[in-house]
Design a protein around this motif. Structure first.
Motif, PDB file in Angstrom:
ATOM      1  N   GLN A 134       7.547  -4.677  -0.728  1.00  0.00           N
ATOM      2  CA  GLN A 134       7.317  -4.763  -1.700  1.00  0.00           C
ATOM      3  C   GLN A 134       5.820  -4.146  -1.702  1.00  0.00           C
ATOM      4  O   GLN A 134       4.680  -3.949  -2.963  1.00  0.00           O
ATOM      5  CB  GLN A 134       7.570  -6.226  -3.134  1.00  0.00           C
ATOM      6  N   LEU A 135       5.467  -5.569  -0.549  1.00  0.00           N
ATOM      7  CA  LEU A 135       3.703  -4.876  -1.056  1.00  0.00           C
ATOM      8  C   LEU A 135       3.065  -4.168  -0.384  1.00  0.00           C
ATOM      9  O   LEU A 135       2.285  -3.636  -1.035  1.00  0.00           O
ATOM     10  CB  LEU A 135       3.459  -5.845   0.336  1.00  0.00           C
ATOM     11  N   LEU A 136       3.868  -3.298   0.347  1.00  0.00           N
ATOM     12  CA  LEU A 136       3.616  -1.854   1.065  1.00  0.00           C
ATOM     13  C   LEU A 136       3.211  -0.681  -0.677  1.00  0.00           C
ATOM     14  O   LEU A 136       1.832   0.051  -0.276  1.00  0.00           O
ATOM     15  CB  LEU A 136       4.812  -1.413   1.675  1.00  0.00           C
ATOM     16  N   GLY A 164       8.839   2.421  13.011  1.00  0.00           N
ATOM     17  CA  GLY A 164       7.845   0.866  13.619  1.00  0.00           C
ATOM     18  C   GLY A 164       5.930   1.015  13.483  1.00  0.00           C
ATOM     19  O   GLY A 164       5.210   1.170  14.344  1.00  0.00           O
ATOM     20  N   LEU A 165       5.196   1.658  11.711  1.00  0.00           N
ATOM     21  CA  LEU A 165       4.359   1.770  12.205  1.00  0.00           C
ATOM     22  C   LEU A 165       3.848   0.899  11.241  1.00  0.00           C
ATOM     23  O   LEU A 165       2.146   0.869  10.206  1.00  0.00           O
ATOM     24  CB  LEU A 165       3.961   3.172  10.746  1.00  0.00           C
ATOM     25  N   VAL A 166       4.147  -0.406  11.155  1.00  0.00           N
ATOM     26  CA  VAL A 166       4.102  -1.403   9.666  1.00  0.00           C
ATOM     27  C   VAL A 166       3.909  -2.293  11.094  1.00  0.00           C
ATOM     28  O   VAL A 166       4.452  -2.999  11.433  1.00  0.00           O
ATOM     29  CB  VAL A 166       5.001  -1.705   8.583  1.00  0.00           C
ATOM     30  N   THR A 167       3.457  -3.606  11.078  1.00  0.00           N
ATOM     31  CA  THR A 167       2.975  -4.814  11.786  1.00  0.00           C
ATOM     32  C   THR A 167       2.873  -5.669  10.639  1.00  0.00           C
ATOM     33  O   THR A 167       2.053  -5.345   9.707  1.00  0.00           O
ATOM     34  CB  THR A 167       1.584  -4.560  12.499  1.00  0.00           C
ATOM     35  N   VAL A 201      -0.484 -10.874   6.934  1.00  0.00           N
ATOM     36  CA  VAL A 201      -1.565  -9.768   7.326  1.00  0.00           C
ATOM     37  C   VAL A 201      -1.026  -8.645   7.866  1.00  0.00           C
ATOM     38  O   VAL A 201      -0.040  -8.710   8.972  1.00  0.00           O
ATOM     39  CB  VAL A 201      -3.174  -9.961   8.884  1.00  0.00           C
ATOM     40  N   VAL A 202      -0.725  -7.994   7.033  1.00  0.00           N
ATOM     41  CA  VAL A 202      -0.074  -6.009   7.083  1.00  0.00           C
ATOM     42  C   VAL A 202      -0.823  -5.170   7.070  1.00  0.00           C
ATOM     43  O   VAL A 202      -1.964  -5.188   6.963  1.00  0.00           O
ATOM     44  CB  VAL A 202       0.888  -6.399   5.672  1.00  0.00           C
ATOM     45  N   ARG A 203      -0.609  -4.379   8.570  1.00  0.00           N
ATOM     46  CA  ARG A 203      -1.335  -3.430   9.154  1.00  0.00           C
ATOM     47  C   ARG A 203      -0.373  -1.731   9.332  1.00  0.00           C
ATOM     48  O   ARG A 203       0.776  -2.128   9.710  1.00  0.00           O
ATOM     49  CB  ARG A 203      -1.808  -3.767  10.287  1.00  0.00           C
ATOM     50  N   ARG A 214      -4.926   0.661   8.072  1.00  0.00           N
ATOM     51  CA  ARG A 214      -5.344  -0.418   6.835  1.00  0.00           C
ATOM     52  C   ARG A 214      -5.212  -1.856   6.904  1.00  0.00           C
ATOM     53  O   ARG A 214      -3.523  -1.820   7.448  1.00  0.00           O
ATOM     54  CB  ARG A 214      -4.718   0.262   5.493  1.00  0.00           C
ATOM     55  N   ALA A 215      -5.430  -2.485   6.326  1.00  0.00           N
ATOM     56  CA  ALA A 215      -4.677  -3.827   6.781  1.00  0.00           C
ATOM     57  C   ALA A 215      -4.909  -4.805   5.767  1.00  0.00           C
ATOM     58  O   ALA A 215      -6.228  -4.728   4.712  1.00  0.00           O
ATOM     59  CB  ALA A 215      -6.016  -4.655   7.765  1.00  0.00           C
ATOM     60  N   VAL A 216      -4.660  -5.746   5.511  1.00  0.00           N
ATOM     61  CA  VAL A 216      -4.194  -5.853   3.684  1.00  0.00           C
ATOM     62  C   VAL A 216      -4.043  -7.883   3.996  1.00  0.00           C
ATOM     63  O   VAL A 216      -2.728  -8.432   4.700  1.00  0.00           O
ATOM     64  CB  VAL A 216      -2.980  -5.725   2.709  1.00  0.00           C
ATOM     65  N   ARG A 217      -4.508  -9.163   3.081  1.00  0.00           N
ATOM     66  CA  ARG A 217      -3.792 -10.291   3.463  1.00  0.00           C
ATOM     67  C   ARG A 217      -3.448 -10.360   2.876  1.00  0.00           C
ATOM     68  O   ARG A 217      -3.992 -10.393   1.463  1.00  0.00           O
ATOM     69  CB  ARG A 217      -5.332 -10.678   3.393  1.00  0.00           C
ATOM     70  N   VAL A 218      -2.241 -11.392   2.538  1.00  0.00           N
ATOM     71  CA  VAL A 218      -1.541 -11.935   1.244  1.00  0.00           C
ATOM     72  C   VAL A 218      -1.828 -13.151   0.662  1.00  0.00           C
ATOM     73  O   VAL A 218      -2.445 -14.053   1.289  1.00  0.00           O
ATOM     74  CB  VAL A 218       0.232 -11.939   2.037  1.00  0.00           C
ATOM     75  N   VAL A 219      -2.769 -12.970  -0.095  1.00  0.00           N
ATOM     76  CA  VAL A 219      -3.199 -14.347  -0.708  1.00  0.00           C
ATOM     77  C   VAL A 219      -2.805 -14.602  -1.685  1.00  0.00           C
ATOM     78  O   VAL A 219      -2.108 -13.902  -2.767  1.00  0.00           O
ATOM     79  CB  VAL A 219      -4.758 -14.163  -0.974  1.00  0.00           C
TER      80      VAL A 219
END
Length: 68
Positions: free
Chosen positions: A15-17, A36-39, A57-59, A63-68
């Motif tokens: 969902q976050l992606l 395997g492209l998501v960390t 933190v998802v990369r 791009r990198a996104v942080r859940v807040v």
């Protein structure tokens, strides 16, 4: 790094992606994860249903996104 606000219960990785625009659809998200492209927190994760919490933190795709 971009911050993405989610509700109190957290959010699943797939969902976050989609929410963050890293994947256009659930099928896209599934493909990125399977390849395997998501960390998450610098570890490769292939589980679309992984529950994310604030601070994670998802990369993906440079791009990198942080859940807040």
């Amino acid at each position: 790094m971009e911050d993405v606000a989610v509700g109190e219960g957290g959010i699943r990785l797939g969902q976050l992606l989609k929410l963050a625009g890293l994947a256009e659809s659930g099928a896209d998200a599934k493909g990125l994860l399977a390849a395997g492209l998501v960390t998450v927190n610098d570890e490769v994760d292939t589980r679309r249903g992984r529950q994310l919490e604030p601070g994670d933190v998802v990369r993906c795709a440079g791009r990198a996104v942080r859940v807040v």
